[in-house]
Motif scaffolding. Sequence first.
Motif, mmCIF file in Angstrom:
data_model
loop_
_atom_site.group_PDB
_atom_site.id
_atom_site.type_symbol
_atom_site.label_atom_id
_atom_site.label_comp_id
_atom_site.label_asym_id
_atom_site.label_seq_id
_atom_site.Cartn_x
_atom_site.Cartn_y
_atom_site.Cartn_z
ATOM 1 N N GLU A 314 0.885 -1.148 0.008
ATOM 2 C CA GLU A 314 0.019 -0.054 0.174
ATOM 3 C C GLU A 314 0.757 1.289 -0.045
ATOM 4 O O GLU A 314 0.587 2.404 -0.680
ATOM 5 C CB GLU A 314 -0.971 0.196 1.291
ATOM 6 C CG GLU A 314 -2.104 -0.768 1.141
ATOM 7 C CD GLU A 314 -3.094 -0.652 -0.018
ATOM 8 O OE1 GLU A 314 -3.332 0.750 -0.119
ATOM 9 O OE2 GLU A 314 -3.181 -1.714 -0.670
ATOM 10 N N ASP A 330 -9.951 9.758 -0.864
ATOM 11 C CA ASP A 330 -10.059 8.286 -0.424
ATOM 12 C C ASP A 330 -8.886 7.718 0.203
ATOM 13 O O ASP A 330 -8.921 6.826 1.057
ATOM 14 C CB ASP A 330 -10.408 7.511 -1.986
ATOM 15 C CG ASP A 330 -11.509 7.582 -2.331
ATOM 16 O OD1 ASP A 330 -12.654 7.619 -1.233
ATOM 17 O OD2 ASP A 330 -12.108 7.683 -3.484
ATOM 18 N N ASP A 331 -7.678 8.263 -0.547
ATOM 19 C CA ASP A 331 -6.388 7.892 0.074
ATOM 20 C C ASP A 331 -6.143 8.420 1.636
ATOM 21 O O ASP A 331 -5.507 7.644 2.539
ATOM 22 C CB ASP A 331 -5.087 8.265 -0.728
ATOM 23 C CG ASP A 331 -5.205 7.839 -2.141
ATOM 24 O OD1 ASP A 331 -5.365 6.403 -2.233
ATOM 25 O OD2 ASP A 331 -5.194 8.662 -2.969
ATOM 26 N N SER A 334 -8.287 6.258 3.995
ATOM 27 C CA SER A 334 -7.510 5.148 4.112
ATOM 28 C C SER A 334 -6.309 5.426 5.386
ATOM 29 O O SER A 334 -6.362 4.542 6.159
ATOM 30 C CB SER A 334 -6.959 4.719 2.943
ATOM 31 O OG SER A 334 -6.120 3.536 3.047
ATOM 32 N N GLN A 337 -8.042 5.600 8.738
ATOM 33 C CA GLN A 337 -8.418 4.505 9.306
ATOM 34 C C GLN A 337 -7.486 3.606 9.840
ATOM 35 O O GLN A 337 -7.437 2.862 10.876
ATOM 36 C CB GLN A 337 -9.183 3.558 8.017
ATOM 37 C CG GLN A 337 -10.346 3.921 7.279
ATOM 38 C CD GLN A 337 -11.485 4.510 8.538
ATOM 39 O OE1 GLN A 337 -11.754 3.834 9.355
ATOM 40 N NE2 GLN A 337 -12.017 5.608 8.159
ATOM 41 N N GLN A 338 -6.282 3.726 9.290
ATOM 42 C CA GLN A 338 -5.181 3.131 9.767
ATOM 43 C C GLN A 338 -4.645 3.814 11.165
ATOM 44 O O GLN A 338 -4.332 2.922 12.189
ATOM 45 C CB GLN A 338 -3.802 3.288 8.709
ATOM 46 C CG GLN A 338 -3.900 2.368 7.656
ATOM 47 C CD GLN A 338 -2.571 2.176 6.938
ATOM 48 O OE1 GLN A 338 -1.843 2.732 7.283
ATOM 49 N NE2 GLN A 338 -2.833 1.601 5.652
#
Length: 445
Positions: A314, A330-331, A334, A337-338
């Motif tokens: 990723e 969107d990135d 992400s 979320q991490q």
Amino acid sequence: MFDNLSDKLDKALHILKGHGKITEVNVADTLKEVRRALLDADVNFKIAKDFTTRVKEKAIGQDVLTTLQPGQLMVKIVKDELTELMGGDAAGVNLSGNPSVILMSGLQGSGKTTFSGKLANFLKTKKNKKPLLVACDIYRPAAINQLHVVGEQIGVEVYSEPENKNPVSISQNAIAYAKQNGFNVVIVDTAGRLAIDEQMMNEIANVHAAIQPQETLFVVDSMTGQDAVNTAKAFNDRLNFDGVVLTKLDGDTRGGAAISIKSIVNKPIKFIGTGEKMDAIDVFYPDRMADRILGMGDVISLVERAQEQYDEEEARKLQKKIAKNEFGFDDFLSQIQQVKKMGSMKDLVGMIPGVGKALKDVEIEDDAFKHIEAIIHSMTPAERAKPTLLDAKRKIRVAKGSGTDINQVNQLLKQFDQMSKMMKMMQGAKGKNLMRMMGGMKGMQ
């Protein structure tokens, strides 16, 4: 975590500011306040007195190095002694058996059943083990159901015999079942009581003698302070357990149990519970905890948590997007979320040196990202991929859709633009790209 103790120790150690040498006079004033801070944190009086005596012996007469102030030298001495007081080195869990049997003990309400699930999840995800949870609490209403719910939540099988009222035979049958079905760790959750009584102690002693576990852990609520230490001593006298688990440490502002318990029972703290979620479990590192108590943060633990969420593939894809200026919302989502998977925001902030202290009076909620996520989710896929599409009319629509106002949308877009530029710069000629930065994080461990 330990906010009150950290504040008081910080004030105590400020007494030495401005002195060129540590002397008996100025060290006495400091240690008087250190001892008072420890007592206020519910540390045993004798332990607090012995602690300050050892610090005094090391500190008096030491010349200050050219690059070191007296206060900094005292902080180093206090940190080293705190580390030693809490156990020195991290103690691992014994997984030598086949299967390895871990017996959980403690009072009712200490969080024993929940922690049994956390430990099973930890061994499954971090140690690649196949654990079996065993329900041996035959007294507390719905205790067996609770363990089944926990097991289902983490994807770990639970062994129980609802009609059997003999915890010794249940645990023995569970071990036999584990051997037949390929489980390599058995975690036995035993009954707790509201107070220490002879019947409870006899029962768990009988279970202990029958199954001879490789590891016996005593689970205690850290917020009970000195009572936790006294309870640990009573259990240890009967069970001679191998280690301590401190639960609810995220809500403990004092820290007396963590500091005192090793000296009283001479058994290491092996794990700590830092929240309600099933992944809110940490191996206890005395040196890292000493750093946090003294306001120095815990960078190593922060990096380790980041590495757990780090995906090299990723990262490569992200690097290419940044290089092509294609990094979109969107990135960004992400990445959020991490970060959320790393633990509670308050805990993460406390690991950053200086930041936890600076934000000590700021309430940091776990849903700190909810407005950002709502704004991003209100964008169309095209807008998330290409934020420059967001004109005034689109921004108004996004603000209404996310329940925010236009100022919040503009602020997010501005911050996103600044972050994108910074990430682009990290791709520059000096080679400080994303992959090297993450590699550096690995090296820090």
